[in-house]
Design an enzyme around this catalytic site. Structure first.
Site, mmCIF file in Angstrom:
data_model
loop_
_atom_site.group_PDB
_atom_site.id
_atom_site.type_symbol
_atom_site.label_atom_id
_atom_site.label_comp_id
_atom_site.label_asym_id
_atom_site.label_seq_id
_atom_site.Cartn_x
_atom_site.Cartn_y
_atom_site.Cartn_z
ATOM 1 N N LYS A 55 0.836 -1.209 0.000
ATOM 2 C CA LYS A 55 0.000 0.000 0.000
ATOM 3 C C LYS A 55 0.872 1.260 0.000
ATOM 4 O O LYS A 55 0.590 2.218 -0.712
ATOM 5 C CB LYS A 55 -0.936 -0.005 1.224
ATOM 6 C CG LYS A 55 -2.068 -1.028 1.111
ATOM 7 C CD LYS A 55 -2.766 -1.271 2.440
ATOM 8 C CE LYS A 55 -3.725 -2.441 2.329
ATOM 9 N NZ LYS A 55 -4.271 -2.857 3.626
ATOM 10 N N GLN A 99 -4.523 -1.703 9.872
ATOM 11 C CA GLN A 99 -4.271 -2.991 9.233
ATOM 12 C C GLN A 99 -4.750 -4.122 10.141
ATOM 13 O O GLN A 99 -4.355 -4.239 11.287
ATOM 14 C CB GLN A 99 -2.766 -3.147 8.937
ATOM 15 C CG GLN A 99 -2.411 -4.401 8.168
ATOM 16 C CD GLN A 99 -3.036 -4.449 6.779
ATOM 17 O OE1 GLN A 99 -3.035 -3.470 6.046
ATOM 18 N NE2 GLN A 99 -3.573 -5.604 6.424
ATOM 19 N N ASP A 122 -10.986 2.385 4.295
ATOM 20 C CA ASP A 122 -11.351 0.983 4.024
ATOM 21 C C ASP A 122 -12.853 0.809 3.812
ATOM 22 O O ASP A 122 -13.292 -0.199 3.259
ATOM 23 C CB ASP A 122 -10.893 0.090 5.196
ATOM 24 C CG ASP A 122 -9.524 -0.527 4.957
ATOM 25 O OD1 ASP A 122 -9.149 -0.705 3.785
ATOM 26 O OD2 ASP A 122 -8.834 -0.846 5.945
#
Length: 284
Positions: A55, A99, A122
């Site tokens: 990412k 994460q 997200d």
């Protein structure tokens, strides 16, 4: 290998990244602050580190600022909540990503819900998932968004098609089912408690597997000329990356298929970059 059967996520994701790079170039040309993502990683799970690095690299390539904050496994839940609240209130941070997975002593849902909707890159907070169900698509979770974009790019018809999803996670299965229903597909969601799984998978015009088991889907489980989307990223018997679908076994039977790697994975990251840019504009 028959290239005409391959749904190339790497190629489509590059097209998306080119568009984003151009937009960020314009932002820089105006001497404005560039979009910024903060990733929080707890502990040093090997797979998580790989995802975080991917990412970060993708952000840097298109010109997005990406800061990674690492904390030990022992961090208290209250301390993590305070860190997120500080980021929520920092006007120079556009997007926040925690994460997953988190250590057992930390309630993941509580942590995700601490992220303000305006920075939830997200797309996992209840408001965004609720909007998705209602058909309001300002921002979508990365993997479902990437899958829909991939199917659209290849002009794969969704309306009236029977789509079978294996997996009901909040990250892929559930949001994807809602997106497909809203696109007028007929959707069946299968999971670990589904009896006679292959009865359902054999009916699929489009089969999407997000089960996390290496080479789980075989040729016997799919119908002739089905379109197969493989969300799985697993190590095979030789520790090489493979999907949920036994690719070589099913290739001759399918109409089209996403490979692993190079299918859904790159689209998830491209969708994340689109989400960062959307949140940046919202923040501006």
């Amino acid at each position: 290998m028959d290239k005409t059967k391959i749904i190339d996520g790497k190629m489509v994701s590059e097209l998306i990244k080119v568009k984003i790079t151009k937009q960020i170039f314009k932002i820089k040309a105006k001497k404005q602050r560039i979009p910024a993502l903060t990733i929080i990683q707890i502990g040093n799970n090997k797979a998580s580190t790989t995802y975080v690095n991917n990412k970060k690299i993708a952000c840097e390539k298109v010109g997005v600022t990406c800061n990674v904050l690492n904390y030990p496994d022992s961090i208290a839940e209250s301390a993590l909540i305070k860190i997120i609240n500080d980021l929520n209130n920092n006007s120079k941070i556009d997007a926040i990503l925690v994460q997953l997975p988190l250590p057992r002593h930390i309630n993941s849902e509580k942590i995700i819900n601490t992220i303000t909707t305006k920075k939830d890159v997200d797309g996992f907070t209840p408001k965004i998932l609720g909007n998705l169900m209602l058909g309001h698509y300002n921002l979508l979770p990365g993997t479902p968004k990437g899958i829909i974009a991939l199917l659209k790019h290849y002009q794969i018809q969704l309306a009236g098609q029977h789509v079978v999803i294996i997996g009901r996670s909040k990250i892929v299965g559930k949001p994807l089912a809602n997106l497909l229903i809203n696109a007028s597909a007929t959707v069946t969601v299968c999971h670990s408690q589904t009896k006679n799984l292959s009865v359902f998978t054999k009916q699929a015009d489009i089969l999407i597997s997000a089960v996390g088991k290496a080479k789980f889907v075989t040729a016997e489980m799919i119908k002739e000329n089905a379109i197969v989307v493989d969300v799985g990223i697993n190590p095979d018997e030789n520790n090489n990356l493979c999907g949920d679908v036994d690719f070589n076994n099913v290739l001759s039977k399918v109409k089209m298929i996403t490979p692993v790697p190079g299918g859904v994975g790159p689209m998830t990251i491209a969708s994340l970059l689109e989400n960062i840019l959307y949140l940046y504009k919202l923040n501006q």
